[in-house]
Design a protein around this motif. Structure first.
Motif, PDB file in Angstrom:
ATOM      1  N   ASP A  41       2.395   1.923   3.489  1.00 44.66           N
ATOM      2  CA  ASP A  41       1.436   2.600   4.361  1.00 44.66           C
ATOM      3  C   ASP A  41       1.934   2.549   5.806  1.00 44.66           C
ATOM      4  O   ASP A  41       2.055   1.480   6.403  1.00 44.66           O
ATOM      5  CB  ASP A  41       0.075   1.902   4.259  1.00 44.66           C
ATOM      6  CG  ASP A  41      -1.044   2.703   4.902  1.00 44.66           C
ATOM      7  OD1 ASP A  41      -0.766   3.461   5.846  1.00 44.66           O
ATOM      8  OD2 ASP A  41      -2.205   2.544   4.469  1.00 44.66           O
TER       9      ASP A  41
ATOM     10  N   ARG B 208       0.557   3.491   8.518  1.00 42.63           N
ATOM     11  CA  ARG B 208      -0.409   3.268   9.589  1.00 42.63           C
ATOM     12  C   ARG B 208      -0.237   1.842  10.126  1.00 42.63           C
ATOM     13  O   ARG B 208       0.056   0.920   9.366  1.00 42.63           O
ATOM     14  CB  ARG B 208      -1.830   3.459   9.079  1.00 42.63           C
ATOM     15  CG  ARG B 208      -2.183   4.884   8.695  1.00 42.63           C
ATOM     16  CD  ARG B 208      -3.588   4.914   8.112  1.00 42.63           C
ATOM     17  NE  ARG B 208      -3.688   4.083   6.907  1.00 42.63           N
ATOM     18  CZ  ARG B 208      -4.839   3.655   6.391  1.00 42.63           C
ATOM     19  NH1 ARG B 208      -5.986   3.967   6.978  1.00 42.63           N
ATOM     20  NH2 ARG B 208      -4.841   2.908   5.290  1.00 42.63           N
TER      21      ARG B 208
ATOM     22  N   TYR C  77       6.920  -3.797   6.997  1.00 40.19           N
ATOM     23  CA  TYR C  77       5.545  -3.701   6.504  1.00 40.19           C
ATOM     24  C   TYR C  77       5.026  -5.091   6.109  1.00 40.19           C
ATOM     25  O   TYR C  77       5.793  -5.956   5.682  1.00 40.19           O
ATOM     26  CB  TYR C  77       5.478  -2.783   5.284  1.00 40.19           C
ATOM     27  CG  TYR C  77       5.948  -1.374   5.533  1.00 40.19           C
ATOM     28  CD1 TYR C  77       5.056  -0.376   5.903  1.00 40.19           C
ATOM     29  CD2 TYR C  77       7.302  -1.050   5.398  1.00 40.19           C
ATOM     30  CE1 TYR C  77       5.491   0.923   6.133  1.00 40.19           C
ATOM     31  CE2 TYR C  77       7.748   0.248   5.633  1.00 40.19           C
ATOM     32  CZ  TYR C  77       6.838   1.222   5.996  1.00 40.19           C
ATOM     33  OH  TYR C  77       7.284   2.495   6.223  1.00 40.19           O
TER      34      TYR C  77
ATOM     35  N   GLY D 190      -3.469  -0.005   8.096  1.00 37.92           N
ATOM     36  CA  GLY D 190      -2.252   0.246   7.334  1.00 37.92           C
ATOM     37  C   GLY D 190      -1.445  -1.022   7.121  1.00 37.92           C
ATOM     38  O   GLY D 190      -1.975  -2.133   7.201  1.00 37.92           O
ATOM     39  N   SER D 191      -0.147  -0.840   6.877  1.00 40.71           N
ATOM     40  CA  SER D 191       0.720  -1.986   6.581  1.00 40.71           C
ATOM     41  C   SER D 191       1.884  -2.130   7.551  1.00 40.71           C
ATOM     42  O   SER D 191       2.595  -3.129   7.521  1.00 40.71           O
ATOM     43  CB  SER D 191       1.290  -1.856   5.163  1.00 40.71           C
ATOM     44  OG  SER D 191       0.261  -1.819   4.193  1.00 40.71           O
TER      45      SER D 191
ATOM     46  N   GLY E 171       0.812  -1.212   0.000  1.00 38.93           N
ATOM     47  CA  GLY E 171       0.000   0.000   0.000  1.00 38.93           C
ATOM     48  C   GLY E 171       0.838   1.250   0.000  1.00 38.93           C
ATOM     49  O   GLY E 171       0.568   2.185   0.766  1.00 38.93           O
ATOM     50  N   ASN E 172       1.881   1.249  -0.847  1.00 34.52           N
ATOM     51  CA  ASN E 172       2.801   2.391  -0.914  1.00 34.52           C
ATOM     52  C   ASN E 172       3.493   2.605   0.428  1.00 34.52           C
ATOM     53  O   ASN E 172       3.697   3.728   0.876  1.00 34.52           O
ATOM     54  CB  ASN E 172       2.075   3.661  -1.362  1.00 34.52           C
ATOM     55  CG  ASN E 172       3.042   4.722  -1.868  1.00 34.52           C
ATOM     56  OD1 ASN E 172       4.146   4.412  -2.300  1.00 34.52           O
ATOM     57  ND2 ASN E 172       2.612   5.970  -1.795  1.00 34.52           N
TER      58      ASN E 172
END
Length: 465
Positions: free
Chosen positions: A178, A180, A198, A186-187, A175-176
């Motif tokens: 992420d 979060r 991640y 998020g990741s 997720g780029n």
């Protein structure tokens, strides 16, 4: 500066203002510790032990200057400014040396500011190691940018068995990247010494992607050496109790390492019951301890020293099988033996560090010492270091337990969340932890002996159940 200071001046005669100016160079990033570990008795033995280090760290927690207190303590001997300057120069603290004896080498203001900003005691150093009998090696040259291709030292057989991923592919599955937490959608799984980890799904396989990030106290060459070292170590080290590497990426902005996902996270987090995870039972903890010891036995049997054994680096799969991770500090003996090696700088995590590790020694017995702290964590469920606890370091709590004049008992020390434990079993593991934590490395058991003891505990649990 005081022009009356000479090489023959006694340290105890330095003015307080001059000591305070020295502390401006040595207090930040704990640079005083490198000076402390270089001070020797007339016999050649280190003057200060690990207990001294903790005492000076305690002074820092009280708002006092460890550098000033160290100079006061060392100054009670007939130590001279010349001795101090030699140590400062050997530690490459040239600005501090110039403050005392400017004629021994002027240092520019820019260099002084650089030395204030860069650590002398690096908890994640990657400088080369050498055998005691070999000549000193030089550090690798600085690099200005991270490579955008597979480095030469990773070409050919070093990457055999690993997949090379595109950076954009890893961005997509995370997720780029992420930031979060997973719990917030998020990741991000957590933070490591050199980067962020991640979660991703790669060809329907859950993976953990560690993105290595440049930091203020970590140069780009150190980051690259960590990246290379991790790949090289896990190429040759394969065991049930070591983390599985899937591949890597080095074509993008950040080098990345890809591992099989350990769904139960780290032992550190599970002992703390983070994210509402259930407490680990005594049987589960014993099996995790045994599995970790098996992994260390494999490493030491293959002439590798991990150098950063800690509960945060012990990951747990879906069956709570222990997997040792983070091999960026791992070193193999150049002669494929268990010969003690020396490193140019001190590395590791302080709450787990053996006394000889503070002197830069690399030996399997240091891993055993660190594992002793992990055993105390397994028994107590407490963190290895806590500024709000007295004593701050978990390894020191055993002294209070063994002291009849102290109120802390062994029963109080045990984790109240832990079920199904038997007195003889927990006492056996506690005694084993104490043996691992002996200040003299040759008095500690080797990892084979540690594993044998833990196997006995696990067998006892199985018979009882």
């Amino acid at each position: 500066m005081n022009n009356s200071v000479t090489s023959a001046s006694y340290i105890r005669n330095l003015s307080y203002s001059l000591r305070r100016r020295l502390s401006d160079f040595l207090d930040p990033q704990d640079r005083w510790m490198e000076v402390l570990t270089s001070i020797r008795k007339p016999s050649g033995e280190p003057r200060y032990s690990q207990l001294h280090v903790r005492r000076f760290e305690g002074l820092a927690a009280q708002g006092k200057s460890p550098t000033v207190e160290l100079l006061v303590d060392w100054g009670t001997t007939n130590s001279t400014v010349g001795e101090l300057v030699c140590i400062l120069k050997s530690c490459k603290l040239l600005a501090a040396a110039s403050l005392l004896l400017p004629e021994q080498g002027a240092v520019s203001q820019e260099t002084q500011e650089t030395q204030r900003a860069s650590p002398a005691v690096d908890t994640k150093s990657r400088l080369p190691t050498r055998l005691l009998e070999e000549t000193k090696t030089r550090a690798p040259p600085e690099v200005s940018v991270l490579p955008s291709h597979i480095p030469q030292e990773l070409s050919g057989e070093l990457t055999t068995g690993f997949s090379s991923f595109l950076y954009n592919e890893l961005m997509e599955i995370t997720g780029n990247f992420d930031d979060r937490p997973i719990s917030d959608g998020g990741s991000r799984l957590g933070e490591g010494g050199f980067g962020t980890v991640y979660k991703g799904l790669l060809h329907d396989r859950p993976v953990a992607v560690k993105k290595l990030n440049p930091m203020d106290d970590i140069s780009l060459d150190e980051l690259q050496v960590q990246f290379n070292q991790e790949i090289q170590a896990l190429r040759v080290l394969k065991h049930e109790n070591l983390v599985d590497m899937v591949g890597f990426s080095c074509d993008g902005q950040h080098p990345c390492l890809v591992y099989a996902l350990m769904v139960n996270g780290s032992l550190l987090d599970r002992l703390a019951c983070l994210e509402g995870s259930p407490p680990l039972s005594w049987r589960q903890r014993s099996l995790i301890a045994e599995g970790t010891a098996r992994g260390l036995e494999y490493l030491h049997g293959n002439h590798h020293v991990h150098r950063d054994v800690k509960s945060a680096n012990i990951l747990l799969d879906e069956n709570l099988v222990a997997k040792i991770s983070d091999f960026g500090l791992t070193r193999a003996s150049a002669k494929r033996t268990s010969t003690t090696m020396m490193t140019e700088r001190i590395v590791g995590t302080r709450a787990y560090m053996a006394p000889e590790a503070l002197r830069g020694e690399i030996t399997p017995r240091s891993d055993v010492f660190s594992f002793g702290v992990v055993l105390l964590e397994i028994l107590s469920g407490q963190r290895p270091a806590d500024e709000e606890r007295e004593p701050q370091f978990l390894m020191e709590m055993r002294h209070d337990i063994d002291d009849e004049d102290e109120e802390l008992t062994f029963e109080d020390f045990l984790d109240k969340k832990m079920s199904d434990w038997e007195p003889s079993q927990v006492e056996s593991v506690y005694s084993l932890a104490g043996s691992c934590l002996h200040d003299r490395k040759n008095r500690r058991p080797v990892i084979e002996q540690v594993l044998m003891e833990l196997k006995g505990v696990v067998k006892s649990i199985s018979l009882n159940s």
